[in-house]
Each structure stands twice: as structure tokens, then as C-alpha cells.
Design an enzyme around this catalytic site. Structure first.
Site, PDB file in Angstrom:
ATOM      1  CG  ASP A  14      10.554  -9.246  -2.134  1.00 17.15           C
ATOM      2  OD1 ASP A  14       9.513  -8.842  -1.568  1.00 17.15           O
ATOM      3  OD2 ASP A  14      10.548  -9.754  -3.269  1.00 17.15           O
TER       4      ASP A  14
ATOM      5  CG  ASN B  50       4.543   1.763   5.889  1.00 16.68           C
ATOM      6  OD1 ASN B  50       3.541   2.483   5.817  1.00 16.68           O
ATOM      7  ND2 ASN B  50       5.555   1.891   5.047  1.00 16.68           N
TER       8      ASN B  50
ATOM      9  CE1 TYR C 261      -3.549  -0.880  -1.435  1.00 19.89           C
ATOM     10  CE2 TYR C 261      -5.602   0.355  -1.276  1.00 19.89           C
ATOM     11  CZ  TYR C 261      -4.289   0.159  -0.888  1.00 19.89           C
ATOM     12  OH  TYR C 261      -3.714   0.992   0.036  1.00 19.89           O
ATOM     13  N   GLY C 262      -8.563  -3.217  -2.049  1.00 23.96           N
ATOM     14  CA  GLY C 262      -9.413  -3.033  -0.878  1.00 23.96           C
ATOM     15  C   GLY C 262      -9.627  -4.317  -0.113  1.00 23.96           C
TER      16      GLY C 262
ATOM     17  CE  LYS D 202      -3.064  -1.696   2.323  1.00 22.67           C
ATOM     18  NZ  LYS D 202      -1.854  -1.732   3.172  1.00 22.67           N
TER      19      LYS D 202
END
Length: 249
Positions: free
Chosen positions: A60, A87, A151-152, A155
Site C-alpha cells: 500500500d 501510476n 481529484y483535479g 493531479k
């Protein structure tokens, strides 16, 4: 590609883009450390290469000690590390007002902090090899995305990390990112949305993508592997490459 005999660590290698990257690297006769939470899925990704040129390492990576342990396992097994593919990702969609604070923290842990911990742990080996880091980000890091704001943001932070570390770690280590658009992976089964909401989301994504379809994991893996290749991308660092069917055009 000039990846023969080199060693790469790939997170989130049990499915989707991570599986496609690991399998392409194995086809290129590279040695691959497949990292993820599900041992069975990792073994399926490794296939016949398991225990030969592949090492399956369940972990994890949101836990810093386990992220560092994955790097140690790679070094213990193969003696070095030529590349790291960050990834693994986590997505939870929905209005901010309805968000579970634990989901917000988990997205930051997996999408941003895990790559930080992995890069730190791998840095001595990557410097020794003149290696490469490829972060799998998202077009969500450059587009306004209502109902996907955190989330955005995670990133976008990964994109910033990519560009800053490209300068900080040069010239010995290259750092780049691939920004996928909508890719058909199991991620859409685990967004925290009802099935009808997922179906509508998928329809909306296809409609807003000029090439008119979801991407495939192989669409992304070829770019990841190209960035790892010192012959193909030896003068490329700090790049944020959208592979998105034109969605950000």
C-alpha cells in the site's frame, strides 16, 4: 526501445494503465517490479515472467514505509533501478459539499504524497543509473472539473511536482508526466458514484473528446515507455504530455 536489461518499478500494476505499462516493459525484455495492493492481480499482470524478470511486490504505497519497502525490494532483487512509474491513483467524484473527508485525504495520499515518498526512496539509485521518473497524471490537472475538484487538484499538484523536480534533479534524473484523458479502466467501477451516474459520466466524456472514444491502457503505456527510454527521450524532462484524444485542445 533501448529498455533491454533495465529495471523499472511500476505502481498500480495490477490493472489498467499500470498493467499495460508493466507488460510492455516485459515485452521489451526489461526487468519489472510490479507494485499494488492485490497480489493475485499483480501475478496476472506479470504472467509467465513472474519470478524470472518480474518481481511481484504487494504494498500500500499510501503508507510511506511500504513505499520505501517497495524500492528496497527492487534493489535487493535486481541491484539497481533505472526508472520509476508512479501510476497508482485514486478518484472520488461528487460535489465538494457531499465529500467524505477521508476520501479527500486518501486522494492526496495516493495521487501526490505516494509519488513523493517513492521518488525520495528511489533517488540514490536513480541518480546512480541516470534514470527516469514518469508520473501518470490526468487532464483533470489542467481542466476545470466541477464535482471532481479535489481529484483535479491532486493531479495539478502532481504536475507541479513533475516540473519542479525535473529542474531539481537534472541532469542525472529526468522527470516527466503523461496526462491521460478518459481511459477505459476499472477505475470507473470505484468512483463512489451510482451506476447511472457513471454511465452518464462516461457518455459526457466521450462527447467532449474530439476523437470520439475512450482511450485504452495501451494508448497510454506506449508514451510512458517512450519517456523511460533514454534513447527516445534522453533530452526530454519537465514535460507534461497530454494523451487525451484531443480533450484539452
Amino acid at each position: 526501445m533501448s529498455l533491454h536489461g533495465k529495471t523499472f518499478l511500476v505502481t498500480g500494476a495490477g490493472s489498467g494503465i499500470g498493467r499495460a505499462v508493466a507488460r510492455q516493459l516485459l515485452r521489451e525484455d526489461a526487468r519489472v517490479v510490479l507494485v499494488g495492493r492485490r497480489a493475485t492481480a499483480l501475478r496476472e499482470s506479470a504472467g509467465a515472467a513472474a519470478d524470472q524478470q518480474a518481481l511481484v511486490h504487494p504494498a500500500d504505497i499510501a503508507r510511506p514505509v511500504e513505499a520505501a519497502g517497495a524500492v528496497r525490494a527492487a534493489l535487493n532483487r535486481f541491484g539497481g533501478l533505472d526508472g520509476l512509474v508512479n501510476n497508482a491513483g485514486l478518484a472520488r467524484f461528487g460535489p465538494l459539499a457531499d465529500a467524505d473527508p477521508n476520501d479527500l485525504t486518501a486522494m492526496l495520499d495516493v495521487n501526490l504524497l505516494a509519488p513523493v515518498h517513492l521518488i525520495r526512496a528511489a533517488l540514490p539509485a536513480l541518480r546512480a543509473a541516470g534514470g527516469s521518473v514518469v508520473n501518470v497524471s490526468s487532464v483533470g490537472g489542467v481542466l476545470a472539473m466541477p464535482r471532481r475538484a479535489v481529484y483535479g487538484a491532486s493531479k495539478a499538484a502532481l504536475n507541479s511536482l513533475t516540473r519542479s523536480l525535473a529542474r531539481e534533479l537534472a541532469p542525472r534524473v529526468r522527470v516527466n508526466a503523461v496526462l491521460p484523458g478518459p481511459v477505459d479502466t476499472p477505475m470507473y467501477d470505484d468512483l463512489g458514484l451510482a451506476p447511472q451516474q457513471v454511465a452518464q459520466l462516461r457518455d459526457d466524456m466521450v462527447e467532449s473528446t474530439p476523437l470520439g472514444r475512450f482511450g485504452t491502457p495501451d494508448d497510454i503505456s506506449s508514451w510512458v515507455c517512450r519517456l523511460l527510454d533514454p534513447e527516445a527521450a534522453g533530452w526530454v524532462t519537465g514535460a507534461l504530455i497530454p494523451v487525451d484524444g484531443g480533450r484539452t485542445s
